[in-house]
Design a protein around this motif. Structure first.
Motif, short mmCIF file in Angstrom:
data_model
loop_
_atom_site.label_atom_id
_atom_site.label_comp_id
_atom_site.label_asym_id
_atom_site.label_seq_id
_atom_site.Cartn_x
_atom_site.Cartn_y
_atom_site.Cartn_z
N SER A 187 2.43 30.28 37.48
CA SER A 187 3.09 29.02 37.82
C SER A 187 4.58 29.09 37.53
O SER A 187 5.04 29.93 36.75
CB SER A 187 2.45 27.86 37.06
OG SER A 187 2.79 27.94 35.71
N PRO A 213 5.83 21.71 37.90
CA PRO A 213 5.14 22.99 37.84
C PRO A 213 4.30 23.22 39.11
O PRO A 213 3.57 22.33 39.53
CB PRO A 213 4.23 22.84 36.61
CG PRO A 213 4.88 21.78 35.79
CD PRO A 213 5.52 20.85 36.76
N LEU A 235 1.51 25.65 40.79
CA LEU A 235 0.51 26.63 40.38
C LEU A 235 -0.01 27.36 41.61
O LEU A 235 -0.40 26.72 42.60
CB LEU A 235 -0.64 25.88 39.68
CG LEU A 235 -1.84 26.72 39.25
CD1 LEU A 235 -1.46 27.65 38.10
CD2 LEU A 235 -2.98 25.79 38.82
N GLY A 278 -0.87 22.09 41.43
CA GLY A 278 0.06 21.71 40.37
C GLY A 278 0.64 20.33 40.64
O GLY A 278 0.51 19.79 41.75
#
Ligand SMILES: Cc1cc2nc3c(=O)[nH]c(=O)nc-3n(C[C@H](O)[C@H](O)[C@H](O)COP(=O)(O)OP(=O)(O)OC[C@H]3O[C@@H](n4cnc5c(N)ncnc54)[C@H](O)[C@@H]3O)c2cc1C
Length: 405
Positions: A207, A224, A226, A234
């Motif tokens: 991430s 963030p 991911l 995310g």
């Protein structure tokens, strides 16, 4: 006909139980029952938050809390001034359930088990004499003079007031449409993006704090990001899926996004940094170690996608390669083809049109003495405990107003 009850609540989920308990606690003489079509109640509470139930969020200012609701931001302002997340904490504490705050602000029962919430609700309904009738699927409702007739698959009930807490049930929406309500067409919210792309292949689990824009749209978010087996997830992606629920459904979940892996760094700022790195680290291999706050494997993949081989030194980079790298870092195009659910959690955007509800009482403006609470109305939030907070707040308001009127 069963006319034992003053108030009938249709739907044994979070909003239905919260409303029922508050009604009878405020006025013990009121006869209330919950009609639930399934054999079990509170099934979504049970599976919520990965079995831990993310009850609410540690955001205690109504005007800040409303910002987490793509639909309902304006309408929830007043209700949150009546019952906000702090009141949720107090309510559960008074009912024997202590909540705790996690680092990201999500609040869970200290027990880490959604069963604690279910036990609390079941104990309260039992103590207060609220009948919870399961296997009772409401088929139709209609007003006859000054009372409501409620027909289930088993029985017909009569009551003075009715509270609809059936969540996202298309049949109930259709029934309410036939009674004169407008329903905003339901579409899913809170999903992740399916992306097949060599640049993120085999990088699942990595991430980075990135910003993402949907091309040809005003949708953008950062946070963030991911990388998953199927694409990207995310907080930033979920935010886009929530705010863009309708727009992305219209695009049939086929659209392009632009990722800036460096979040707030512009193309120009990044180009300057890369030129400096070329001078300072001339003898070092470019792909080996990320000079930015990015996982090394992701950096290596970005370097390779910029037509730079794995062994190249910073000094070897041509002007074109530096431009490619800047682009791959700050302007990387990805094609999204479809969506997936996020940890099985999803909510529905859509439902009873908010213009047809009085948010001081949660009473229908179209059908007097009929009330709403929870996900049945066109309100939904991003993940983090906000969807339950809507169920508690609307359940609380309904409980106060059915008794007043
Ligand atoms: C896997 C998952 C995890 C989630 N986790 C979280 C979380 O941790 N935190 C959070 O804030 N939100 C979470 N959510 C969202 C949250 O669960 C919902 O927003 C919330 O449950 C809505 O409550 P509700 O009472 O309005 O509707 P529901 O919980 O859907 O309850 C509606 C009830 O009405 C019943 N019903 C429907 N039609 C009829 C009928 N005709 N007759 C009788 N009964 C009927 C249904 O069977 C159901 O029991 C999650 C959602 C999912 C799917």
């Amino acid at each position: 006909m069963n006319s034992k009850y003053d108030i009938i609540i249709v739907g044994g989920g979070a909003a239905g139980f919260f409303a029922a308990i508050n009604i009878v606690e405020n006025n013990p003489k009121t006869k209330v029952c919950i009609l639930e079509r399934g054999q079990e109640v509170l099934t979504k509470v049970r599976i919520s938050g990965g079995g831990r139930c993310n009850v609410t969020h540690a955001c205690f200012v109504p005007n800040d809390l409303v910002k987490f609701y793509p639909r309902g931001e304006k309408e929830l302002r007043g209700p949150f001034h009546q019952f906000c997340s702090g009141d949720t904490i107090d309510w559960f504490e008074k009912h024997g359930v202590e909540l705790k705050i996690e680092d990201d602000g999500r609040m869970f029962p200290v027990s880490n088990s959604s069963q604690t919430i279910i036990d609390c609700f079941l104990a309260a309904t039992k103590k207060l004499g609220i009948d919870v009738l399961t296997g009772q699927s409401v088929q139709s409702i209609f007003k006859s003079e000054d009372y409501w007739k409620v027909e289930t698959n088993h029985e017909t009930f009569a009551c003075k007031k009715i509270i609809m807490t059936t969540g996202s049930n298309p049949k109930i929406w259709e029934m309410l449409q036939n009674l004169g309500h407008s329903v905003v067409e339901p579409v899913p919210s809170l999903f992740t993006f399916n992306i097949k792309d060599a640049r993120i292949k085999d990088l699942m689990g990595l991430s980075a704090v990135a910003s993402v824009k949907v091309k040809n749209s005003k949708l953008e978010a950062s946070g963030p990001l991911l990388i998953t087996h199927w694409g990207m997830s995310g907080p930033g992606i979920l935010r886009l899926s929530a705010w863009g629920a309708r727009e992305l459904a219209d695009k049939k979940y086929q659209f392009a996004i632009v990722v800036n892996w460096l979040n707030d760094k512009t193309f120009e700022e990044t180009a300057t940094i890369l030129r400096e790195l070329k001078l300072e680290h001339s003898k070092k291999a470019v792909s080996k170690k990320s000079p930015f706050d990015l996982p090394n494997r992701l950096w290596e993949s970005i370097v390779l996608a910029s037509q730079i081989d794995a062994e190249s030194k910073w000094a070897d980079l041509t002007k074109n390669q530096l431009t490619n790298l800047t682009n791959q870092l700050t302007n990387a195009d990805f094609q999204v083809n479809g969506k997936s659910t996020f940890k099985e959690e999803f909510v529905t955007a859509g439902g009873i049109d908010l213009k047809e509800i009085n948010f001081k009482t949660m009473e229908s403006k179209v059908l007097p003495s009929l009330y709403f609470a929870g996900e049945i109305v066109n309100i939904d939030a991003i993940t983090g405990g906000f969807n339950f907070q809507n169920a508690w707040t609307s359940g609380f308001i309904v409980a106060n107003s059915v008794l007043e009127n």
